[in-house]
Scaffold this motif. Structure first.
Motif, PDB file in Angstrom:
ATOM      1  N   ALA A 111       0.813  -1.220   0.000  1.00  0.00           N
ATOM      2  CA  ALA A 111       0.000   0.000   0.000  1.00  0.00           C
ATOM      3  C   ALA A 111       0.841   1.262   0.000  1.00  0.00           C
ATOM      4  O   ALA A 111       0.344   2.341  -0.335  1.00  0.00           O
ATOM      5  CB  ALA A 111      -0.920   0.002   1.213  1.00  0.00           C
ATOM      6  N   ALA A 112       2.128   1.138   0.384  1.00  0.00           N
ATOM      7  CA  ALA A 112       3.006   2.306   0.454  1.00  0.00           C
ATOM      8  C   ALA A 112       4.448   1.857   0.301  1.00  0.00           C
ATOM      9  O   ALA A 112       4.774   0.683   0.480  1.00  0.00           O
ATOM     10  CB  ALA A 112       2.828   3.033   1.785  1.00  0.00           C
ATOM     11  N   TYR A 113       5.285   2.799  -0.049  1.00  0.00           N
ATOM     12  CA  TYR A 113       6.730   2.581  -0.107  1.00  0.00           C
ATOM     13  C   TYR A 113       7.336   3.498   0.940  1.00  0.00           C
ATOM     14  O   TYR A 113       7.063   4.705   0.960  1.00  0.00           O
ATOM     15  CB  TYR A 113       7.246   2.911  -1.505  1.00  0.00           C
ATOM     16  N   VAL A 114       8.144   2.940   1.841  1.00  0.00           N
ATOM     17  CA  VAL A 114       8.731   3.704   2.938  1.00  0.00           C
ATOM     18  C   VAL A 114      10.220   3.918   2.674  1.00  0.00           C
ATOM     19  O   VAL A 114      10.954   2.957   2.431  1.00  0.00           O
ATOM     20  CB  VAL A 114       8.546   2.973   4.285  1.00  0.00           C
ATOM     21  N   LEU A 115      10.633   5.173   2.740  1.00  0.00           N
ATOM     22  CA  LEU A 115      12.028   5.538   2.471  1.00  0.00           C
ATOM     23  C   LEU A 115      12.208   6.974   2.941  1.00  0.00           C
ATOM     24  O   LEU A 115      11.226   7.650   3.284  1.00  0.00           O
ATOM     25  CB  LEU A 115      12.316   5.412   0.961  1.00  0.00           C
ATOM     26  N   ASP A 116      13.438   7.451   2.972  1.00  0.00           N
ATOM     27  CA  ASP A 116      13.656   8.869   3.280  1.00  0.00           C
ATOM     28  C   ASP A 116      12.833   9.709   2.311  1.00  0.00           C
ATOM     29  O   ASP A 116      12.781   9.421   1.111  1.00  0.00           O
ATOM     30  CB  ASP A 116      15.133   9.222   3.139  1.00  0.00           C
ATOM     31  N   ARG A 117      12.209  10.773   2.805  1.00  0.00           N
ATOM     32  CA  ARG A 117      11.246  11.533   2.009  1.00  0.00           C
ATOM     33  C   ARG A 117      11.887  12.158   0.770  1.00  0.00           C
ATOM     34  O   ARG A 117      11.250  12.252  -0.278  1.00  0.00           O
ATOM     35  CB  ARG A 117      10.569  12.603   2.866  1.00  0.00           C
ATOM     36  N   ILE A 118      13.145  12.587   0.884  1.00  0.00           N
ATOM     37  CA  ILE A 118      13.814  13.154  -0.292  1.00  0.00           C
ATOM     38  C   ILE A 118      14.013  12.081  -1.354  1.00  0.00           C
ATOM     39  O   ILE A 118      13.792  12.317  -2.544  1.00  0.00           O
ATOM     40  CB  ILE A 118      15.148  13.803   0.119  1.00  0.00           C
ATOM     41  N   ALA A 119      14.395  10.889  -0.916  1.00  0.00           N
ATOM     42  CA  ALA A 119      14.564   9.791  -1.868  1.00  0.00           C
ATOM     43  C   ALA A 119      13.226   9.412  -2.494  1.00  0.00           C
ATOM     44  O   ALA A 119      13.163   9.044  -3.679  1.00  0.00           O
ATOM     45  CB  ALA A 119      15.183   8.582  -1.174  1.00  0.00           C
ATOM     46  N   LEU A 120      12.147   9.514  -1.729  1.00  0.00           N
ATOM     47  CA  LEU A 120      10.820   9.200  -2.270  1.00  0.00           C
ATOM     48  C   LEU A 120      10.421  10.184  -3.370  1.00  0.00           C
ATOM     49  O   LEU A 120       9.733   9.805  -4.323  1.00  0.00           O
ATOM     50  CB  LEU A 120       9.764   9.209  -1.157  1.00  0.00           C
ATOM     51  N   ALA A 121      10.838  11.436  -3.231  1.00  0.00           N
ATOM     52  CA  ALA A 121      10.530  12.417  -4.283  1.00  0.00           C
ATOM     53  C   ALA A 121      11.168  11.987  -5.594  1.00  0.00           C
ATOM     54  O   ALA A 121      10.560  12.101  -6.668  1.00  0.00           O
ATOM     55  CB  ALA A 121      11.033  13.796  -3.872  1.00  0.00           C
ATOM     56  N   GLY A 122      12.396  11.471  -5.518  1.00  0.00           N
ATOM     57  CA  GLY A 122      13.057  10.975  -6.718  1.00  0.00           C
ATOM     58  C   GLY A 122      12.404   9.725  -7.255  1.00  0.00           C
ATOM     59  O   GLY A 122      12.239   9.564  -8.471  1.00  0.00           O
ATOM     60  N   ALA A 123      11.997   8.815  -6.359  1.00  0.00           N
ATOM     61  CA  ALA A 123      11.338   7.579  -6.782  1.00  0.00           C
ATOM     62  C   ALA A 123      10.006   7.885  -7.455  1.00  0.00           C
ATOM     63  O   ALA A 123       9.664   7.302  -8.492  1.00  0.00           O
ATOM     64  CB  ALA A 123      11.132   6.669  -5.578  1.00  0.00           C
ATOM     65  N   ARG A 124       9.266   8.803  -6.889  1.00  0.00           N
ATOM     66  CA  ARG A 124       7.958   9.183  -7.454  1.00  0.00           C
ATOM     67  C   ARG A 124       8.115   9.696  -8.878  1.00  0.00           C
ATOM     68  O   ARG A 124       7.301   9.380  -9.766  1.00  0.00           O
ATOM     69  CB  ARG A 124       7.319  10.261  -6.578  1.00  0.00           C
ATOM     70  N   ALA A 125       9.175  10.465  -9.110  1.00  0.00           N
ATOM     71  CA  ALA A 125       9.384  11.064 -10.438  1.00  0.00           C
ATOM     72  C   ALA A 125       9.664  10.022 -11.512  1.00  0.00           C
ATOM     73  O   ALA A 125       9.494  10.306 -12.706  1.00  0.00           O
ATOM     74  CB  ALA A 125      10.527  12.075 -10.379  1.00  0.00           C
ATOM     75  N   THR A 126      10.082   8.830 -11.129  1.00  0.00           N
ATOM     76  CA  THR A 126      10.397   7.795 -12.114  1.00  0.00           C
ATOM     77  C   THR A 126       9.180   6.953 -12.498  1.00  0.00           C
ATOM     78  O   THR A 126       9.258   6.160 -13.445  1.00  0.00           O
ATOM     79  CB  THR A 126      11.489   6.841 -11.584  1.00  0.00           C
ATOM     80  N   LEU A 127       8.086   7.107 -11.773  1.00  0.00           N
ATOM     81  CA  LEU A 127       6.894   6.317 -12.079  1.00  0.00           C
ATOM     82  C   LEU A 127       6.214   6.832 -13.351  1.00  0.00           C
ATOM     83  O   LEU A 127       6.345   8.016 -13.691  1.00  0.00           O
ATOM     84  CB  LEU A 127       5.920   6.369 -10.896  1.00  0.00           C
ATOM     85  N   PRO A 128       5.481   5.974 -14.060  1.00  0.00           N
ATOM     86  CA  PRO A 128       4.858   6.384 -15.328  1.00  0.00           C
ATOM     87  C   PRO A 128       3.943   7.600 -15.189  1.00  0.00           C
ATOM     88  O   PRO A 128       3.916   8.452 -16.078  1.00  0.00           O
ATOM     89  CB  PRO A 128       4.060   5.134 -15.732  1.00  0.00           C
ATOM     90  N   ARG A 129       3.203   7.686 -14.088  1.00  0.00           N
ATOM     91  CA  ARG A 129       2.319   8.835 -13.847  1.00  0.00           C
ATOM     92  C   ARG A 129       2.567   9.347 -12.422  1.00  0.00           C
ATOM     93  O   ARG A 129       1.825   8.994 -11.490  1.00  0.00           O
ATOM     94  CB  ARG A 129       0.858   8.425 -14.029  1.00  0.00           C
ATOM     95  N   PRO A 130       3.612  10.166 -12.250  1.00  0.00           N
ATOM     96  CA  PRO A 130       3.941  10.653 -10.904  1.00  0.00           C
ATOM     97  C   PRO A 130       2.768  11.330 -10.203  1.00  0.00           C
ATOM     98  O   PRO A 130       2.643  11.244  -8.970  1.00  0.00           O
ATOM     99  CB  PRO A 130       5.075  11.655 -11.171  1.00  0.00           C
ATOM    100  N   GLU A 131       1.916  11.990 -10.980  1.00  0.00           N
ATOM    101  CA  GLU A 131       0.799  12.720 -10.377  1.00  0.00           C
ATOM    102  C   GLU A 131      -0.209  11.801  -9.690  1.00  0.00           C
ATOM    103  O   GLU A 131      -1.062  12.266  -8.907  1.00  0.00           O
ATOM    104  CB  GLU A 131       0.085  13.569 -11.438  1.00  0.00           C
TER     105      GLU A 131
END
Length: 313
Positions: free
Chosen positions: A174-194
């Motif tokens: 249901a979620a991915y847990v990581l340092d929040r700054i790293a999550l911002a980078g991970a989110r940007a790599t997804l097909p639809r970050p929004e």
């Protein structure tokens, strides 16, 4: 393992490169681009160290390493520095022959969730599976935070950041847990970050820091003062309102180069290679990076942040 003052610096110069442990790929921190060149805040810190020590910011041997092996690789003598979203903790410094030369980025663990799930607070994840990385402190942080509230989640550990993100993206968690700054980078790599959101709440303190072995105080000092110079250079620009102030800071720091085992131009090379700390942050995590991670705790002390430069005189 090296012993004795200056041995690390001598070995680096003989080799012609700084060996740097980095992540296995986190956008904004350490990630190879399409040409194989490493980018990110952690990567720029390694470049700054190389510019000071070797005279060439590109003289870095990149060692992507999974979290469980980061310090082991450093301690074994296979690396000279670890700059890999590694949090500075008492447990790590007390139990391993390593020292942390300074904080590169202040952060905290958080959650990446699907917007469609309507999750706005971590408490809403009670009873659900969350993706984590093996070899990190995440499971303990989750148990402490949720346990204190009479809640629990089920951590699902993956070997690499890419696998953890994939497990979340494919719906296994249901979620991915990581340092929040790293999550911002991970989110940007997804097909639809929004379609995904990083929750505002942080469940831990994660001062990411540059680590070295404890057996060479001279090398420790070099790395500490490279980091301090990056912050001091930005502070000088902010104080004096001019980019030329950074050059003045470089001149001031450079005078102490010979005492550090460097030359008097070391700080000028660092500035030419990566800029000030503010430049490094903006390029890799700020608006210019496409991630738009606000400075927050990573702002200068005069701007409400935690970065307070030690004097260069």
């Amino acid at each position: 393992m090296t012993t004795g003052a200056q041995n690390t610096l001598d070995a680096i110069r003989a080799r012609g490169a700084v060996r740097a442990v980095v992540s296995q790929g986190i956008r904004g921190l350490s990630l190879p681009d399409g040409r194989g060149a490493w980018t990110g805040l952690d990567a720029d810190v390694a470049r700054a160290v190389a510019a000071a020590a070797v005279g060439d910011a590109d003289a870095v041997e990149w060692l992507p390493t999974d979290p469980a092996e980061r310090l082991a690789r450093l301690v074994s003598g296979a690396a000279d520095v670890a700059t890999c979203n590694l949090s500075w903790t008492l447990g790590r410094e007390a139990s391993q022959p390593v020292l942390f030369a300074g904080v590169t980025c202040y952060d905290g663990e958080g959650f990446l969730v699907r917007a469609a799930d309507g999750v706005s607070r971590p408490e809403q994840l009670d009873g659900l599976r969350v993706a984590t990385q093996e070899g990190t402190t995440t499971a303990g942080n989750l148990a402490a935070w949720f346990g204190a509230r009479g809640l629990r989640v089920e951590p699902v550990a993956y070997p690499t950041p890419a696998e953890a993100l994939a497990g979340y993206a494919e719906g296994a968690c249901a979620a991915y847990v990581l340092d929040r700054i790293a999550l911002a980078g991970a989110r940007a790599t997804l097909p639809r970050p929004e379609d995904h959101t990083v929750l505002e709440t942080a469940i831990s303190r994660e001062p990411m820091a540059l680590a070295v072995r404890e057996d060479d105080p001279a090398w420790f000092r070099v790395c500490r003062w490279v980091l301090q110079f990056l912050v001091a250079a930005e502070d000088s620009v902010h104080e004096q309102g001019s980019r030329t102030a950074a050059e003045g800071a470089a001149g001031l720091a450079g005078k102490h180069g010979p005492a550090l085992g460097l030359d008097e131009d070391w700080a000028h090379r660092v500035l030419d290679a990566v800029g000030t700390y503010g430049d490094v942050y903006e390029r890799n995590l700020g608006a210019a990076s496409g991630l738009g991670v606000s400075r927050g705790a990573n702002a200068l002390w005069t701007e409400g942040g935690l970065h307070y430069p030690l004097p260069l005189h």
